[in-house]
Design a protein around this motif. Structure first.
Motif, PDB file in Angstrom:
ATOM      1  N   GLN A   3       0.852  -1.180   0.000  1.00 46.79           N
ATOM      2  CA  GLN A   3       0.000   0.000   0.000  1.00 46.79           C
ATOM      3  C   GLN A   3       0.893   1.237   0.000  1.00 46.79           C
ATOM      4  O   GLN A   3       1.893   1.286   0.723  1.00 46.79           O
ATOM      5  N   LEU A   4       0.496   2.216  -0.813  1.00 49.53           N
ATOM      6  CA  LEU A   4       1.308   3.422  -0.993  1.00 49.53           C
ATOM      7  C   LEU A   4       0.493   4.664  -0.617  1.00 49.53           C
ATOM      8  O   LEU A   4      -0.669   4.786  -1.028  1.00 49.53           O
ATOM      9  N   ALA A  23       5.051   6.725   1.287  1.00 55.32           N
ATOM     10  CA  ALA A  23       5.280   5.736   2.333  1.00 55.32           C
ATOM     11  C   ALA A  23       4.608   4.427   1.949  1.00 55.32           C
ATOM     12  O   ALA A  23       3.440   4.412   1.544  1.00 55.32           O
ATOM     13  N   ALA A  24       5.345   3.346   2.098  1.00 55.49           N
ATOM     14  CA  ALA A  24       4.846   2.025   1.736  1.00 55.49           C
ATOM     15  C   ALA A  24       4.595   1.192   2.976  1.00 55.49           C
ATOM     16  O   ALA A  24       5.329   1.289   3.964  1.00 55.49           O
ATOM     17  N   PRO A  75      15.147   1.214   4.285  1.00 58.54           N
ATOM     18  CA  PRO A  75      14.843   0.882   5.688  1.00 58.54           C
ATOM     19  C   PRO A  75      13.627   1.636   6.214  1.00 58.54           C
ATOM     20  O   PRO A  75      12.918   1.132   7.094  1.00 58.54           O
ATOM     21  N   LYS A  76      13.381   2.840   5.682  1.00 60.27           N
ATOM     22  CA  LYS A  76      12.213   3.618   6.115  1.00 60.27           C
ATOM     23  C   LYS A  76      10.989   3.354   5.228  1.00 60.27           C
ATOM     24  O   LYS A  76       9.939   3.964   5.430  1.00 60.27           O
ATOM     25  N   ASN A  77      11.163   2.503   4.216  1.00 62.74           N
ATOM     26  CA  ASN A  77      10.056   2.159   3.318  1.00 62.74           C
ATOM     27  C   ASN A  77       9.432   3.404   2.681  1.00 62.74           C
ATOM     28  O   ASN A  77       8.204   3.515   2.561  1.00 62.74           O
ATOM     29  N   GLY A 118      -0.485   4.782  -5.422  1.00 60.67           N
ATOM     30  CA  GLY A 118      -1.035   5.563  -4.329  1.00 60.67           C
ATOM     31  C   GLY A 118      -2.235   6.362  -4.788  1.00 60.67           C
ATOM     32  O   GLY A 118      -2.638   6.299  -5.957  1.00 60.67           O
ATOM     33  N   GLN A 119      -2.795   7.144  -3.857  1.00 59.11           N
ATOM     34  CA  GLN A 119      -4.018   7.901  -4.153  1.00 59.11           C
ATOM     35  C   GLN A 119      -3.725   9.259  -4.767  1.00 59.11           C
ATOM     36  O   GLN A 119      -4.623   9.925  -5.282  1.00 59.11           O
TER      37      GLN A 119
END
Length: 127
Positions: A3-4, A23-24, A75-77, A118-119
């Motif tokens: 999910q994005l 963000a994932a 690492p922070k996706n 994403g949206q």
């Protein structure tokens, strides 16, 4: 599945800067090639930039090369799009997208290559 969620859009004057974030969640971002696209109402969604899984390679649309920079922090996706020297013609809804393909190719510029979206986040550049 991933999910994005995009963030960081807004209103800025021409010549200004914005940094978009994507963000994932659901699956580690390092499994995907990541791209940014943008769309203006009534027009086709267009390619902006793409980055390989390990950030070793990037491609940019001619219209943004030298002004925009795509980056990622696995690492922070999170994937970023730093946008400098913004122009009114950069006004659009910006989308991030994830592609399960292993390697970056010229096809990575095509929205049909991407599996998850994403949206979108609105960017408006005033003159």
């Amino acid at each position: 599945q991933v999910q994005l969620v995009e963030s960081g859009g807004g209103l800025v004057q021409a010549g200004g800067s914005l940094r978009l974030s994507c963000a994932a969640s659901g699956r580690t971002l390092s499994s995907y090639i990541m791209g940014w696209f943008r769309q203006v109402p009534g027009k086709e969604r267009e390619f902006v930039a793409v980055i390989s899984r390990r950030a070793g390679n990037t491609y940019y649309a001619d219209s943004v090369r030298g002004r925009f920079t795509i980056s990622r922090d696995n690492p922070k996706n999170t994937v970023y799009l730093q946008m400098n020297s913004l122009k009114p013609e950069d006004t659009a809804v910006y989308y991030c997208a994830a592609d399960q393909t292993s390697y970056l190719t010229m096809s990575s510029r095509q929205q049909s290559e991407y599996d998850y979206w994403g949206q979108g986040t609105q960017v408006t550049v005033s003159s």
